[in-house]
Design a protein around this motif. Structure first.
Motif, PDB file in Angstrom:
ATOM      1  N   GLN A 113     -27.841  23.208 -51.410  1.00  0.00           N
ATOM      2  CA  GLN A 113     -28.262  24.649 -51.278  1.00  0.00           C
ATOM      3  C   GLN A 113     -26.738  25.499 -50.374  1.00  0.00           C
ATOM      4  O   GLN A 113     -26.033  26.261 -50.989  1.00  0.00           O
ATOM      5  N   LEU A 134     -33.113  27.480 -47.239  1.00  0.00           N
ATOM      6  CA  LEU A 134     -32.708  27.093 -48.110  1.00  0.00           C
ATOM      7  C   LEU A 134     -32.056  25.360 -47.627  1.00  0.00           C
ATOM      8  O   LEU A 134     -32.633  24.818 -46.761  1.00  0.00           O
ATOM      9  N   LEU A 174     -31.690  26.750 -57.537  1.00  0.00           N
ATOM     10  CA  LEU A 174     -31.525  27.662 -57.133  1.00  0.00           C
ATOM     11  C   LEU A 174     -30.524  28.408 -58.513  1.00  0.00           C
ATOM     12  O   LEU A 174     -30.594  30.066 -58.609  1.00  0.00           O
TER      13      LEU A 174
END
Length: 417
Positions: A256, A252, A165
């Protein structure tokens, strides 16, 4: 009265090939790299590790590469843009096939015993590709912007699914920053990032989210063609983004999610997602004005902060060198950014200027996010602090980027009075 001279012309000095290199920028990057080795050694003093001198060796290799790149004509990269783009994507695909997994993510390729992270070098690859495309556009239109976004989306998506990410966010910052410098309409760029902001705001305050969506409708009406159609569409798109935020949230990974929301109240999970943030803030706060002294920090020397030699190296600076040390590091990064802006403004063509702005966006975004997560005002995303965080791939890619920027500086046209 005056005549134009091309940098790199024959001179008596043996160093004429580097005559116009920005040595202030180079010295700043060297200083950051040397300082990083000192801080990494401090963090690992009681562990018997040798990452500090490995960081210096990698930095030395990077410096040599930067000097080599600075001599080469950066304009030649234009005809190699699709080759660079293809190699960038192939390396990211290779990670999915033969990559090694660590810390819940598949990001590295083992080459002769060295773990190489292609996503770090992909940042430089996408900067070159986008600069080559944007320099061709005189008056960019919506179709041009969509094409640029489509090209950038491929490596971005490959990085995101690693999952990585933090680096995917860096890709976004590079793309938006370069499009702005490439004269893409600022209203279009605002609309581009507005759904992400809407998704966040809707989950914080519904009335504020609605107001923001209405504002984006006005931006669409102002900046897009067929304004009476596109304005309402911009409004509906942002309202839809707010409603779809829960679906996007479920995409996600769990770690995360915790990284994204943990910084808001790390005390809710002091031994889990909030542990890094709490310990980092304690370390920085304990340093006060002048710090506890090099190799004297309790949080640092007793290893309270995991991954302190990488993502949380700034907390060691805060504890051992205090507020003064932190300000010195920030001042050095500010000076690096200043030199990059000057090079971008004085480049002889838009290609060189766009490359420099891409490198500026890459470094500046990482500095803001990394230091932000160290002091507890940004989520933990795994973004390294340029030149300071330990990581051979990251350090080498930064030096390669600086080397290409130095080529832009070294081959500028000067006016001699």
């Amino acid at each position: 009265m005056f005549q134009k001279i091309r940098v790199g012309s024959r001179r008596s000095s043996r160093f004429y090939a580097w005559a116009e290199v920005d040595w202030l920028l180079m010295a700043s990057c060297i200083a950051l790299t040397l300082f990083a080795g000192i801080m990494i050694r401090s963090v690992e003093l009681n562990q018997g590790l040798t990452d500090w001198w490995q960081h210096w060796v990698t930095g030395g290799v990077g410096l040599i590469l930067a000097l080599i790149f600075s001599r080469c004509r950066y304009e030649r990269l234009i005809k190699w843009r699709w080759v660079i783009y293809g190699v960038t994507n192939l390396s990211l695909i290779a990670v999915q096939i033969i990559g090694t997994t660590a810390l819940g993510a598949q990001r590295w390729i083992n080459i002769a015993g060295f773990h190489v992270q292609p996503s770090e070098f992909a940042k430089v690859g996408i900067i070159i590709t986008l600069a080559a495309l944007l320099q061709e556009l005189k008056t960019p239109n919506l179709g041009d912007m969509v094409r640029i976004l489509g090209i950038a989306a491929v490596p971005w998506g490959l990085v995101f699914i690693e999952p990585n990410l933090g680096t995917s966010l860096v890709f976004g910052a590079i793309t938006v920053g370069m499009m702005y410098w490439g004269n893409i309409h600022p209203g279009w760029l605002i609309l581009l990032v507005s759904p992400v902001i809407t998704a966040i705001v809707f989950n914080v305050s519904l009335p504020v989210g609605i107001v923001w969506a209405i504002l984006m409708g006005f931006v669409g009406w102002w900046s897009l063609p067929l304004r009476w159609l596109t304005g309402p569409l911009a409004l509906l798109a942002n309202l839809g983004a707010g409603q779809l935020s829960h679906i996007l949230w479920n995409v996600l990974q769990d770690y995360q999610k915790m990284r994204l929301i943990g910084f808001l109240n790390p005390e809710q999970d002091p031994l889990g997602s909030g542990y890094h943030l709490i310990q980092s803030r304690i370390a920085i706060g304990a340093g006060q004005l002048y710090g506890r002294g090099l190799y004297q920090g309790t949080q640092t020397q007793l290893n309270f902060i995991p991954e302190q030699h990488t993502d949380f190296i700034f907390s060691a600076v805060g504890e051992e060198l205090g507020f003064i040390g932190c300000i010195a590091v920030l001042a050095l990064f500010w000076f690096v950014c200043l030199r990059l802006v000057i090079i971008a403004q004085t480049a002889k063509d838009s290609f060189g200027s766009l490359i420099t702005i891409g490198v500026l966006c890459m470094l500046l975004f990482q500095v803001f996010v990394n230091i932000g997560m160290n002091i507890g005002i940004a989520p933990v995303t795994g973004i390294p602090l340029p030149f300071l965080s330990y990581g051979r791939s990251s350090l080498l890619s930064n030096w390669i980027a600086i080397g290409i920027v130095q080529s832009v500086a070294n081959h500028r046209q000067r006016i001699k009075f």
